[in-house]
Design a protein around this motif. Structure first.
Motif, mmCIF file in Angstrom:
data_model
loop_
_atom_site.group_PDB
_atom_site.id
_atom_site.type_symbol
_atom_site.label_atom_id
_atom_site.label_comp_id
_atom_site.label_asym_id
_atom_site.label_seq_id
_atom_site.Cartn_x
_atom_site.Cartn_y
_atom_site.Cartn_z
ATOM 1 N N GLN A 37 0.762 -1.452 -0.019
ATOM 2 C CA GLN A 37 -0.159 -0.094 0.018
ATOM 3 C C GLN A 37 1.012 1.203 0.120
ATOM 4 O OE1 GLN A 37 -2.697 -0.207 3.520
ATOM 5 N NE2 GLN A 37 -0.796 0.468 4.856
ATOM 6 N N PRO A 38 0.364 2.330 -0.409
ATOM 7 C CA PRO A 38 1.148 3.537 -0.495
ATOM 8 C C PRO A 38 1.682 4.039 0.858
ATOM 9 C CG PRO A 38 -0.860 3.919 -1.852
ATOM 10 C CD PRO A 38 -0.891 2.533 -1.033
ATOM 11 N N ASP A 39 2.750 4.707 0.819
ATOM 12 C CA ASP A 39 3.270 5.167 2.057
ATOM 13 C C ASP A 39 3.077 6.837 2.620
ATOM 14 O OD1 ASP A 39 5.109 6.373 -0.145
ATOM 15 O OD2 ASP A 39 6.474 6.831 1.509
ATOM 16 N N ASP A 196 -8.203 -6.653 -13.821
ATOM 17 C CA ASP A 196 -7.879 -6.166 -12.438
ATOM 18 C C ASP A 196 -6.995 -4.982 -12.468
ATOM 19 O OD1 ASP A 196 -7.062 -5.516 -9.977
ATOM 20 O OD2 ASP A 196 -6.368 -7.408 -9.563
ATOM 21 N N GLU A 197 -7.582 -3.705 -12.403
ATOM 22 C CA GLU A 197 -6.727 -2.483 -12.959
ATOM 23 C C GLU A 197 -6.653 -1.706 -11.773
ATOM 24 O OE1 GLU A 197 -8.797 -0.679 -16.108
ATOM 25 O OE2 GLU A 197 -8.622 -2.454 -17.358
ATOM 26 N N ILE A 198 -6.521 -2.239 -10.472
ATOM 27 C CA ILE A 198 -6.286 -1.530 -9.201
ATOM 28 C C ILE A 198 -5.203 -0.701 -9.317
ATOM 29 C CG2 ILE A 198 -5.192 -3.186 -7.999
ATOM 30 C CD1 ILE A 198 -7.523 -0.709 -6.668
ATOM 31 N N TYR A 199 -4.148 -0.821 -10.172
ATOM 32 C CA TYR A 199 -2.858 0.003 -9.950
ATOM 33 C C TYR A 199 -2.911 0.806 -11.236
ATOM 34 C CZ TYR A 199 -1.279 -3.225 -6.385
ATOM 35 O OH TYR A 199 -1.307 -3.776 -5.193
ATOM 36 N N SER A 200 -4.015 0.999 -11.924
ATOM 37 C CA SER A 200 -4.021 1.614 -13.238
ATOM 38 C C SER A 200 -3.601 3.280 -13.302
ATOM 39 C CB SER A 200 -5.784 1.827 -13.799
ATOM 40 O OG SER A 200 -6.286 2.444 -12.862
ATOM 41 N N ARG A 201 -3.624 3.617 -12.090
ATOM 42 C CA ARG A 201 -2.943 5.199 -11.898
ATOM 43 C C ARG A 201 -1.580 5.274 -11.757
ATOM 44 N NH1 ARG A 201 -8.119 4.545 -10.613
ATOM 45 N NH2 ARG A 201 -9.695 6.006 -10.893
ATOM 46 N N PHE A 202 -1.040 4.249 -11.199
ATOM 47 C CA PHE A 202 0.533 4.058 -11.143
ATOM 48 C C PHE A 202 1.219 3.567 -12.190
ATOM 49 C CE2 PHE A 202 -1.184 3.979 -6.673
ATOM 50 C CZ PHE A 202 -0.477 4.812 -6.094
ATOM 51 N N SER A 225 -8.237 2.381 -3.282
ATOM 52 C CA SER A 225 -7.647 1.806 -2.365
ATOM 53 C C SER A 225 -6.073 2.257 -2.426
ATOM 54 C CB SER A 225 -7.635 0.310 -2.193
ATOM 55 O OG SER A 225 -8.980 -0.088 -1.904
ATOM 56 N N LYS A 226 -5.539 1.849 -3.481
ATOM 57 C CA LYS A 226 -4.213 2.231 -3.984
ATOM 58 C C LYS A 226 -3.770 3.689 -4.352
ATOM 59 C CE LYS A 226 -3.245 -2.360 -3.590
ATOM 60 N NZ LYS A 226 -2.672 -3.008 -2.238
ATOM 61 N N SER A 227 -4.773 4.339 -5.141
ATOM 62 C CA SER A 227 -4.652 5.440 -5.795
ATOM 63 C C SER A 227 -4.562 6.561 -4.664
ATOM 64 C CB SER A 227 -5.477 5.750 -6.867
ATOM 65 O OG SER A 227 -6.781 5.690 -6.550
ATOM 66 N N HIS A 228 -5.309 6.406 -3.628
ATOM 67 C CA HIS A 228 -5.605 7.482 -2.841
ATOM 68 C C HIS A 228 -5.371 7.059 -1.579
ATOM 69 C CE1 HIS A 228 -8.024 8.907 -6.343
ATOM 70 N NE2 HIS A 228 -7.664 10.117 -5.877
ATOM 71 N N ALA A 229 -4.299 5.931 -1.274
ATOM 72 C CA ALA A 229 -4.005 5.322 0.122
ATOM 73 C C ALA A 229 -5.279 5.076 0.878
ATOM 74 C CB ALA A 229 -3.129 6.410 0.512
ATOM 75 N N HIS A 278 2.334 12.561 -6.490
ATOM 76 C CA HIS A 278 2.539 11.133 -6.090
ATOM 77 C C HIS A 278 2.810 10.336 -7.150
ATOM 78 C CE1 HIS A 278 1.157 12.133 -1.968
ATOM 79 N NE2 HIS A 278 0.003 12.483 -2.321
ATOM 80 N N ILE A 279 2.613 10.268 -8.311
ATOM 81 C CA ILE A 279 2.940 9.422 -9.052
ATOM 82 C C ILE A 279 4.366 9.589 -9.650
ATOM 83 C CG2 ILE A 279 2.153 8.556 -11.641
ATOM 84 C CD1 ILE A 279 0.360 7.783 -9.431
ATOM 85 N N GLU A 280 4.696 11.220 -9.700
ATOM 86 C CA GLU A 280 5.778 11.349 -10.166
ATOM 87 C C GLU A 280 7.035 10.930 -8.984
ATOM 88 O OE1 GLU A 280 9.068 12.684 -12.014
ATOM 89 O OE2 GLU A 280 6.937 12.723 -12.798
ATOM 90 N N ALA A 281 6.505 10.993 -7.652
ATOM 91 C CA ALA A 281 7.374 10.626 -6.754
ATOM 92 C C ALA A 281 7.625 9.058 -6.958
ATOM 93 C CB ALA A 281 6.885 11.118 -5.338
ATOM 94 N N TYR A 282 6.677 8.375 -7.221
ATOM 95 C CA TYR A 282 6.889 6.951 -7.238
ATOM 96 C C TYR A 282 7.448 6.422 -8.540
ATOM 97 C CZ TYR A 282 4.103 5.556 -3.213
ATOM 98 O OH TYR A 282 3.840 5.366 -1.783
ATOM 99 N N ARG A 283 7.703 7.328 -9.610
ATOM 100 C CA ARG A 283 8.448 7.081 -10.623
ATOM 101 C C ARG A 283 9.770 7.229 -10.360
ATOM 102 N NH1 ARG A 283 6.373 10.153 -13.843
ATOM 103 N NH2 ARG A 283 4.975 8.974 -15.202
#
Length: 368
Positions: A37-39, A196-202, A225-229, A278-283
């Protein structure tokens, strides 16, 4: 075994990931690269929307299909992406709830479901609960969505192809051409596609693609759940052909009932919150970990999610994970997600300091 326990519960074990979480609780200040899950925390605007809903008395059951404003906003978003003649949407109790409803609605005992190995741990367990037959298709070493391998696995009992992109545990993203080939194969064979596209925004490289763009009968599972923690809030959604959606709603009515209403009002606000930072940080986290390990581990570079799935430098991925844990680094053995015991999963949903410490230990364990 207690005589009251149902036989179906003996066909699968508790999640191995939970066992690692239990171990983490016993260690003092572990370097934890095991979390799925996101930090970062839920955005403040989303928290306030849920708090306002609670204070305004929106604490009862919602309609089984979800509160009207959220469902309408989701319908508009889905229709803009997939202008199909027959596509409906409802709010599920998390994406896990959506997956369970899809399996219970579509899989009869003996029906076969194809998915790629490695896979999300829930897939085979859910299939066994409803009497389905798991047909994992080996995707090593590059973890691509290979239509020829899928075609070879199809039998007269094949009911569904289950697609997960970006994927857990590998982080690998399927290309538009791969998804199109699988979607068209399923249409040709009259086989359901569950995406199953739960990580589609990442999604870090290029543009996200869905099999729903190429097959109007695709059933899509997604959520907040994942996109917005919001992992603890249990707000997912499902869209697909209306008759399938109605059947899933019928089962939700007699099981989950509905997603928590205050959380749904939070999700409605979440649809307006930008995730770009957040997406840029995870990239950036992805690039740091990959560049730090690519010279000493065999890794398929992830295009999405927040996982990597390196090959262990020993004969056993599980034994390697035990070595890492003895050094205070929590990672997940690959055999939890696979028939093979050769890899391990890293989550880079962690602070930069934890990632640096974890990378240093992994380089040391590789003898660098």
């Amino acid at each position: 075994m207690h005589p009251w326990i149902a036989d179906r519960t003996t066909t699968f074990d508790s999640s191995g990931i939970r066992k690692v979480f239990d171990l983490a609780a016993k260690l003092k200040d572990p370097i934890n690269l095991s979390i799925g899950q996101p930090d970062f925390d839920v955005p403040d605007e989303v928290k306030e929307a849920a708090i306002e809903a609670i204070r305004n008395g929106k604490n009862s059951y919602s309609p089984t299909q979800g509160i009207g404003p959220l469902r309408e906003a989701l319908r508009e978003e889905v229709q803009a992406k997939y202008p199909h003649e027959d596509r409906d949407v409802f709010v599920s109790s998390g994406t896990s709830g959506g997956l369970m409803l899809a399996m219970l609605s579509m899989i009869n005992p003996g029906d076969e479901v194809i998915y790629m190995d490695p896979f999300f741990v829930m897939y085979p367990a859910l299939l066994k609960m409803c009497g389905g037959v798991a047909v994992p298709v080996d995707s090593y070493p590059d973890f691509r969505l290979d239509v020829e391998k899928i075609k070879a696995a199809i039998t007269p009992r094949t009911k569904m192809i289950l697609v997960n992109s970006p994927a857990n545990p590998t982080g690998v993203t399927a290309t538009a051409s791969e998804l199109k080939a699988v979607a068209q194969l399923a249409a040709e064979k009259n086989i359901a596609v569950l995406s199953d596209e739960i990580y589609s925004r990442f999604f870090y490289d290029g543009t996200f693609a869905s099999p729903a763009s190429y097959n109007d009968q695709t059933i899509v599972i997604d959520g907040f759940s994942k996109s917005h923690a919001m992992t603890g809030w249990r707000v997912g959604y499902v869209h697909g052909p209306s008759e399938i959606i109605r059947t899933m709603l019928k089962i939700q009515q007699y099981s989950f009932v509905c997603s928590p209403q205050p959380a749904q009002w939070g999700a409605l606000r979440a649809m307006e919150v930008s995730l770009d930072g957040h997406i840029e940080a995870y990239r950036r986290k992805r690039d740091f970990v990959y560049s730090a390990l690519a010279d000493c581990y065999e890794i398929a570079k992830p295009g999405g999610a927040f996982y990597m799935f390196p090959k262990a430098p020993t004969d056993s991925g599980e034994a390697f994970v035990e070595q890492a844990i003895s050094r205070g680094l929590l990672i997940i053995p690959g055999n939890i997600f696979s028939a093979r015991d050769s890899h391990f999963r890293i989550s880079f949903a962690a602070s930069d300091e934890q990632l640096k410490q974890g990378v240093d230990i992994l380089r040391s364990l590789a003898g660098v």
